[in-house]
Design a protein around this motif. Structure first.
Motif, PDB file in Angstrom:
ATOM      1  N   TYR A 105       0.925  -1.412   0.133  1.00 54.13           N
ATOM      2  CA  TYR A 105      -0.157  -0.073   0.069  1.00 54.13           C
ATOM      3  C   TYR A 105       0.869   1.248  -0.059  1.00 54.13           C
ATOM      4  N   VAL A 106       2.005   1.222   0.771  1.00 52.31           N
ATOM      5  CA  VAL A 106       2.715   2.394   0.890  1.00 52.31           C
ATOM      6  C   VAL A 106       3.649   2.584  -0.233  1.00 52.31           C
ATOM      7  N   SER A 107       3.679   1.600  -1.402  1.00 59.80           N
ATOM      8  CA  SER A 107       4.426   1.571  -2.320  1.00 59.80           C
ATOM      9  C   SER A 107       3.745   1.596  -3.503  1.00 59.80           C
ATOM     10  N   SER A 108       4.065   0.592  -4.444  1.00 61.43           N
ATOM     11  CA  SER A 108       3.601   0.056  -5.611  1.00 61.43           C
ATOM     12  C   SER A 108       2.094  -0.319  -5.865  1.00 61.43           C
ATOM     13  N   GLY A 109       1.388  -0.621  -4.683  1.00 64.38           N
ATOM     14  CA  GLY A 109       0.225  -1.011  -4.899  1.00 64.38           C
ATOM     15  C   GLY A 109       0.108  -2.594  -5.028  1.00 64.38           C
ATOM     16  N   ILE A 110      -1.181  -3.154  -5.381  1.00 58.85           N
ATOM     17  CA  ILE A 110      -1.372  -4.676  -5.784  1.00 58.85           C
ATOM     18  C   ILE A 110      -1.856  -4.675  -7.364  1.00 58.85           C
ATOM     19  N   PRO A 111      -1.070  -5.158  -8.157  1.00 55.28           N
ATOM     20  CA  PRO A 111      -1.598  -5.245  -9.288  1.00 55.28           C
ATOM     21  C   PRO A 111      -2.902  -5.904  -9.516  1.00 55.28           C
ATOM     22  N   GLY A 112      -3.761  -5.575 -10.328  1.00 57.01           N
ATOM     23  CA  GLY A 112      -5.119  -6.228 -10.606  1.00 57.01           C
ATOM     24  C   GLY A 112      -6.121  -5.796  -9.648  1.00 57.01           C
ATOM     25  N   THR A 113      -5.650  -4.927  -8.610  1.00 54.08           N
ATOM     26  CA  THR A 113      -6.748  -4.525  -7.791  1.00 54.08           C
ATOM     27  C   THR A 113      -6.924  -3.028  -7.922  1.00 54.08           C
ATOM     28  N   GLN A 114      -7.853  -2.621  -6.790  1.00 50.78           N
ATOM     29  CA  GLN A 114      -8.092  -1.137  -6.769  1.00 50.78           C
ATOM     30  C   GLN A 114      -7.142  -0.509  -5.707  1.00 50.78           C
ATOM     31  N   VAL A 115      -5.963  -1.340  -5.117  1.00 50.61           N
ATOM     32  CA  VAL A 115      -4.922  -0.839  -4.373  1.00 50.61           C
ATOM     33  C   VAL A 115      -3.817  -0.438  -5.101  1.00 50.61           C
ATOM     34  N   HIS A 116      -3.917   0.788  -5.610  1.00 49.71           N
ATOM     35  CA  HIS A 116      -3.007   1.419  -6.456  1.00 49.71           C
ATOM     36  C   HIS A 116      -1.682   1.785  -5.800  1.00 49.71           C
ATOM     37  N   GLY A 117      -1.746   1.883  -4.399  1.00 53.73           N
ATOM     38  CA  GLY A 117      -0.610   2.432  -3.685  1.00 53.73           C
ATOM     39  C   GLY A 117      -0.254   3.749  -3.531  1.00 53.73           C
ATOM     40  N   GLU A 118       0.588   4.336  -2.466  1.00 56.76           N
ATOM     41  CA  GLU A 118       0.534   5.615  -2.137  1.00 56.76           C
ATOM     42  C   GLU A 118       1.962   6.129  -3.043  1.00 56.76           C
ATOM     43  N   ARG A 119       2.683   4.986  -3.411  1.00 56.22           N
ATOM     44  CA  ARG A 119       4.062   5.397  -4.110  1.00 56.22           C
ATOM     45  C   ARG A 119       4.907   6.233  -3.313  1.00 56.22           C
ATOM     46  N   TYR A 120       4.921   6.081  -2.159  1.00 53.73           N
ATOM     47  CA  TYR A 120       5.869   6.950  -1.261  1.00 53.73           C
ATOM     48  C   TYR A 120       7.167   6.422  -1.355  1.00 53.73           C
ATOM     49  N   LEU A 121       7.225   5.268  -1.635  1.00 47.09           N
ATOM     50  CA  LEU A 121       8.495   4.253  -1.906  1.00 47.09           C
ATOM     51  C   LEU A 121       8.440   3.637  -3.172  1.00 47.09           C
ATOM     52  N   ASP A 122       9.459   3.054  -3.520  1.00 45.57           N
ATOM     53  CA  ASP A 122       9.377   2.641  -4.938  1.00 45.57           C
ATOM     54  C   ASP A 122       8.900   1.107  -5.178  1.00 45.57           C
ATOM     55  N   SER A 123       9.046   0.369  -4.008  1.00 48.21           N
ATOM     56  CA  SER A 123       9.002  -0.924  -3.921  1.00 48.21           C
ATOM     57  C   SER A 123       8.614  -1.680  -2.680  1.00 48.21           C
ATOM     58  N   PRO A 124       7.707  -2.832  -2.321  1.00 53.23           N
ATOM     59  CA  PRO A 124       7.463  -3.260  -1.404  1.00 53.23           C
ATOM     60  C   PRO A 124       8.858  -3.627  -0.555  1.00 53.23           C
ATOM     61  N   GLU A 125       9.958  -4.140  -1.279  1.00 50.01           N
ATOM     62  CA  GLU A 125      11.094  -4.706  -0.800  1.00 50.01           C
ATOM     63  C   GLU A 125      11.539  -3.241   0.098  1.00 50.01           C
ATOM     64  N   THR A 126      11.615  -2.315  -0.527  1.00 49.90           N
ATOM     65  CA  THR A 126      12.195  -0.869   0.126  1.00 49.90           C
ATOM     66  C   THR A 126      11.474  -0.294   1.302  1.00 49.90           C
ATOM     67  N   VAL A 127      10.040  -0.488   1.509  1.00 50.83           N
ATOM     68  CA  VAL A 127       9.222  -0.529   2.571  1.00 50.83           C
ATOM     69  C   VAL A 127       9.600  -1.405   3.754  1.00 50.83           C
ATOM     70  N   ARG A 128       9.799  -2.683   3.214  1.00 51.03           N
ATOM     71  CA  ARG A 128      10.171  -3.743   4.150  1.00 51.03           C
ATOM     72  C   ARG A 128      11.120  -3.606   4.788  1.00 51.03           C
ATOM     73  N   ARG A 129      12.383  -3.116   3.886  1.00 48.63           N
ATOM     74  CA  ARG A 129      13.484  -2.769   4.591  1.00 48.63           C
ATOM     75  C   ARG A 129      13.422  -1.710   5.831  1.00 48.63           C
ATOM     76  N   LEU A 130      12.747  -0.454   5.466  1.00 48.61           N
ATOM     77  CA  LEU A 130      12.437   0.574   6.668  1.00 48.61           C
ATOM     78  C   LEU A 130      11.740  -0.033   7.733  1.00 48.61           C
ATOM     79  N   PHE A 131      10.690  -1.013   7.511  1.00 47.45           N
ATOM     80  CA  PHE A 131      10.125  -1.457   9.005  1.00 47.45           C
ATOM     81  C   PHE A 131      11.101  -2.483   9.425  1.00 47.45           C
TER      82      PHE A 131
END
Length: 280
Positions: A105-131
């Motif tokens: 949700y914070v990054s690129s969203g979920i393809p094929g759904t209405q969860v387009h993502g906030e695009r605050y970071l470039d990928s789920p992997e980057t967000v996961r690294r933050l956490f």
């Protein structure tokens, strides 16, 4: 508001009382808190048993509750059952580890759904690294409470103190952080949600033995809960006490700062807050 704090705020030209944050097992008698939400956990998510409709139906931003508390000079408080926001609940130490959904949700969203993502970071992997890099401290008591520092009881002590101010006021606070610590990098401005900059990041630096102020307010989702041009400036309680003890030794008593105070006054007048600049 006690005399030392009032004198300090008057010197800054700022009438916005800072908010302290602490954990307690005693529920505030009044204030703003999210309504109870459904259970959330990584285990429920992995098992496909999260009630997402109910989760979003009970959504209530940490910064939104603090905004209401600021308006009423009251408290905003949270607990594991009344978390309001899955991200905020993680940062306040109530739910760990963070949900995989949030990394998307914070990054690129979920393809094929209405969860387009906030695009605050470039990928789920980057967000996961933050956490992973700033794991929040587990909540040490039932409630996380934010309230004006003047409303703290004698047996209560804030862990962090947050100022809400515009650039000239932040200039006064920013250099003062270096003045009272001797640290040329006393102010940090890391990536993070509004509530993370008021809690997780200051604790992260303290765990490293670093007394740091954190400049926040850059989170686009947070901006609706701040005044125009307003940012947050959060300090550990130890730095706050140094502010009160030593500001009179600093530039806040000089002609240079008196000149900046004129800009503080103009800013307040421009936003219909002229009484703030005059100390009335």
């Amino acid at each position: 508001m006690d005399a030392p704090l009032k004198a300090f705020l008057d010197a800054l030209g700022h009438d916005g009382e800072p908010f302290g944050m602490f954990y307690t097992d005693r529920e505030p008698q009044d204030g703003f808190s999210p309504k109870p939400g459904p259970p959330v956990s990584a285990e429920l998510e992995q098992a496909g048993k999260m009630d997402w409709q109910a989760v979003w139906g009970s959504f209530s931003c940490v910064m939104g509750n603090i905004w209401l508390a600021r308006k009423k000079k009251s408290a905003a408080y949270f607990e594991s059952a009344r978390y309001g926001c899955m991200g905020g609940s993680f940062y306040l130490g109530f739910h760990q580890p963070q949900l995989d959904f949030l990394t998307r949700y914070v990054s690129s969203g979920i393809p094929g759904t209405q969860v387009h993502g906030e695009r605050y970071l470039d990928s789920p992997e980057t967000v996961r690294r933050l956490f992973t890099e700033i794991p929040p401290r587990p909540a040490p008591a039932r409630f996380c409470v934010f309230k004006p520092v003047s409303r703290f009881e004698p047996d209560e002590t804030p862990e962090t103190v947050t100022f809400f101010g515009r650039p000239e006021v932040l200039a006064g606070l920013g250099f003062l952080a270096s003045f009272v610590t001797g640290d040329f990098e006393a102010v940090m401005s890391p990536f993070g949600a509004g509530c993370a900059c008021m809690t997780t990041w200051p604790f992260h630096y303290l765990k490293q033995g670093r007394l740091k102020a954190v400049l926040g307010g850059f989170d686009p989702s947070e901006r609706k809960f701040l005044k125009t041009d307003e940012m947050t400036f959060t300090v550990p309680y130890e730095m706050f006490t140094r502010f009160l003890a030593r500001w009179e030794e600093s530039y806040l008593t000089t002609d240079t700062w008196a000149g900046v105070r004129k800009k503080v006054a103009r800013s307040s007048e421009a936003w219909g807050e002229s009484a703030a600049a005059s100390g009335e």
